[in-house]
Design a protein around this motif. Structure first.
Motif, PDB file in Angstrom:
ATOM      1  N   UNK A 134      31.565  12.359  59.710  1.00  0.00           N
ATOM      2  CA  UNK A 134      32.658  12.612  58.779  1.00  0.00           C
ATOM      3  C   UNK A 134      32.721  14.111  58.459  1.00  0.00           C
ATOM      4  N   UNK A 135      31.559  14.686  58.152  1.00  0.00           N
ATOM      5  CA  UNK A 135      31.546  16.108  57.800  1.00  0.00           C
ATOM      6  C   UNK A 135      32.038  16.970  58.952  1.00  0.00           C
ATOM      7  N   UNK A 136      31.621  16.593  60.142  1.00  0.00           N
ATOM      8  CA  UNK A 136      32.028  17.353  61.331  1.00  0.00           C
ATOM      9  C   UNK A 136      33.547  17.281  61.535  1.00  0.00           C
ATOM     10  N   UNK A 137      34.106  16.074  61.406  1.00  0.00           N
ATOM     11  CA  UNK A 137      35.556  15.909  61.573  1.00  0.00           C
ATOM     12  C   UNK A 137      36.295  16.683  60.484  1.00  0.00           C
ATOM     13  N   UNK A 138      35.792  16.580  59.249  1.00  0.00           N
ATOM     14  CA  UNK A 138      36.460  17.256  58.127  1.00  0.00           C
ATOM     15  C   UNK A 138      36.483  18.762  58.338  1.00  0.00           C
TER      16      UNK A 138
ATOM     17  N   UNK B  11      40.318  15.703  54.644  1.00  0.00           N
ATOM     18  CA  UNK B  11      39.333  14.833  54.029  1.00  0.00           C
ATOM     19  C   UNK B  11      39.407  13.496  54.758  1.00  0.00           C
ATOM     20  N   UNK B  12      38.256  13.004  55.182  1.00  0.00           N
ATOM     21  CA  UNK B  12      38.229  11.794  56.001  1.00  0.00           C
ATOM     22  C   UNK B  12      37.823  10.568  55.196  1.00  0.00           C
ATOM     23  N   UNK B  13      38.590   9.501  55.338  1.00  0.00           N
ATOM     24  CA  UNK B  13      38.312   8.265  54.616  1.00  0.00           C
ATOM     25  C   UNK B  13      38.074   7.128  55.595  1.00  0.00           C
ATOM     26  N   UNK B  14      37.258   6.186  55.147  1.00  0.00           N
ATOM     27  CA  UNK B  14      36.974   5.030  55.980  1.00  0.00           C
ATOM     28  C   UNK B  14      38.110   4.007  55.857  1.00  0.00           C
TER      29      UNK B  14
END
Lengths: 436, 142
Positions: A219-223, A229-232
């Motif tokens: 998630x941190x890498x994608x963000x 901001x990435x959500x599940x």
């Protein structure tokens, strides 16, 4: 923001009452319309009148993926064919595909739940939202698409493939939200970087990621690489599709749309219901589905459930991160190994790209595990000119994996961009064992 | 006092080396010397070529795992024992050679090497009047 506070923040007692009523209704419905369930219930000597409250759910039979395959193509369908307005199907790589029929009401519930997810991520009518899940038989594309339209934001139906065009559209249309698999998000980031487009040149702000397991590091890498901001976003086609649960701004578990999908956690071996907080197999009962309602469907996903009102104001039960799949689990030399454990180690290594492949083999009578990892391109910029750092890296990754998995692992470092990228679900494992 | 060398990480798989060499060919970049160090699974191809900086950019843009590093290039008379004499000087000063390869260019022997201590190696080269080849001289020799 909350899309439907009436349901998402309903007092617990009221929710249980609603769930009880709906459960009775759906049980009665399948008993009279699906021979599979009627036979099962008769064998167990129960009838719909025995199901009066949500606590009675434990009396009901389970449903498995195998049951869906055995009743291929539409044996578990409850609604008459004239009421079905759409079909989706799973890939069926390991047997008959799973076919799910939806009535008009099912599609409308799906859109409603999907709008709840999007609202929780902060998406509004003002957003332009790219749906980069595959469109077609897979539920990802059309499922999110209908939710975005229902919410009133503008949908950009990009699907997968033609990633360079996608990047250009993200930039030129000022797209603010995206839904795709986490591995496609990384592929998109790579494509952007190759095209010389940096996160500050695009307006992406919200990412909804799901359909395959991912970790906090990922998630941190994608963000970082997409500047959002990435959500599940969780869902499965047997139950509906993406929309079953979603993270809110607090990101402390994913809220389940439990007025439509009732969750339980069971021990995958004994099938005993486990109390909330314990990790086990996630089981869903569809409370309002018409096309193909399922009772206590075993998802094979391993996670735990959380109670208590969330700081966001929602009262719904939350599910923790998926720890693995009860059927993805590899047994190597008698030890349980989850690909997600390997992933978390790889993502913690700054030298490695977030790609890996597990290769399981049997040499003589001994199982072996080889993990292929890719070195990052930047790693070579630092002035690499002997093989020692590569062999050291192999040792370092192997030691870390050994301490996490408790089995020894052979690590093979690969050059950047040599492990195959998938545009759908990532294939993490090749099991070459031929066990007679 | 060093020359540029390309170090390319390649997997032991047919087609990987030819891809690198073809990219250089397309750009009309000429190889002067090259060598491969290998293990079972992968190797490093070290290349001295006519335009190392441009070659580096070309390979990098093509997604090749490449780095540009600095190595010593010493010219020796093409006679028996010359290499031994040169290396002995370094060994005498406690300097280890990380890797070394050699080739003949216009009747002169050229030793390409990297040591575990570049600074001290440079001092030794100066102090012992070893003949260093500069990058511009290398392309002139072509």
């Amino acid at each position: 923001m909350i899309w439907n506070p009436n349901k998402e923040s309903m007092p617990r007692e009221q929710m249980r009452e609603l769930q009880g009523k709906r459960l009775h209704k759906v049980v009665d419905y399948v008993y009279h319309n699906v021979p599979f369930y009627r036979n099962k219930m008769q064998e167990m000597d129960i009838n719909p009148n025995d199901i009066r409250s949500i606590d009675d759910i434990v009396k009901l039979p389970f449903t498995t993926k195998q049951d869906l395959r055995d009743n291929y193509p539409t044996g578990l369908q409850a609604a008459p064919a004239s009421e079905i307005i759409r079909f989706h199907a799973s890939s069926g790589t390991t047997g008959n595909p799973t076919i799910v029929g939806y009535t008009r009401k099912d599609v409308s519930v799906w859109s409603e739940c999907m709008a709840r997810c999007l609202t929780a991520y902060g998406v509004t009518r003002d957003d332009v939202f790219s749906v980069a899940y595959g469109y077609g038989l897979f539920t990802g594309g059309l499922g999110v698409h209908y939710g975005v339209e229902h919410l009133g934001a503008a949908v950009l139906p990009t699907s997968t493939g033609n990633t360079e065009k996608h990047v250009r559209l993200l930039r030129d249309l000022g797209v603010t939200g995206i839904a795709c698999t986490p591995s496609y998000a990384l592929y998109l980031a790579e494509t952007m970087e190759r095209m010389g487009i940096t996160p500050d040149m695009i307006k992406l702000r919200v990412g909804a990621f799901g359909a395959e397991p991912w970790t906090e590091n990922m998630r941190q890498e994608i963000e970082r690489r997409l500047g959002l901001k990435g959500y599940n976003l969780y869902g499965l086609s047997e139950i509906m599709g993406p929309c079953v649960s979603y993270e809110c701004e607090c990101q402390n578990g994913s809220h389940i749309c439990e007025d439509h999908y009732f969750p339980e956690i069971v021990d995958p071996n004994t099938l005993e219901t486990l109390p909330h907080g314990q990790v086990g197999e996630l089981v869903f009962t569809t409370l309002t589905k018409e096309g193909m309602p399922l009772l206590r469907y075993r998802t094979r996903d391993l996670c735990s459930l959380m109670d208590g009102e969330c700081e966001c104001g929602r009262t719904s039960v939350r599910m923790g991160r998926i720890m693995g799949r009860s059927d993805d689990m590899l047994i190597i030399r008698g030890i349980n190994v989850f690909p997600s454990q390997v992933e978390s180690v790889i993502l913690g290594m700054p030298e490695c790209a977030p790609r890996f492949l597990l290769i399981v083999d049997r040499v003589g009578n001994l199982d072996t595990l080889t993990v292929e990892v890719e070195v990052r391109q930047e790693y070579f910029d630092a002035g690499f000119d002997t093989l020692t750092p590569i062999t050291d890296l192999e040792k370092k990754v192997a030691e870390k994996l050994r301490s996490v998995l408790s089995i020894s692992v052979k690590v093979k470092v690969k050059a950047p961009n040599t492990i195959e990228r998938s545009q759908g679900k990532s294939k993490f494992v090749i099991d070459n064992r031929k066990i007679q | 006092m060093t020359v540029h060398q390309l170090s390319v990480f390649i997997e032991n798989k047919s087609g990987t080396l030819v891809k690198v060499l073809k990219l250089l060919k397309q750009e009309d970049i000429q190889l002067i010397a090259s060598t491969i160090a290998d293990t079972a699974d992968y190797g490093i191809c070290r290349i001295i070529c006519s335009e190392p900086e441009r070659a580096y950019t070309v390979l990098k843009e093509a997604g090749v795992a490449v780095s540009l590093c600095e190595v010593f290039a010493v010219e020796l008379d093409d006679r028996p024992g010359k290499a031994a004499d040169a290396i002995e000087i370094f060994a005498g000063e406690g300097i280890s050679i990380a890797y070394l390869y050699s080739f003949l260019l216009n009747g002169k022997g050229v030793l390409i090497f990297r040591t575990d201590n570049s600074e001290k190696a440079a001092e030794i080269i100066s102090a012992n009047d070893l003949k260093i080849i500069r990058e511009k001289d290398l392309s002139k020799l072509l």
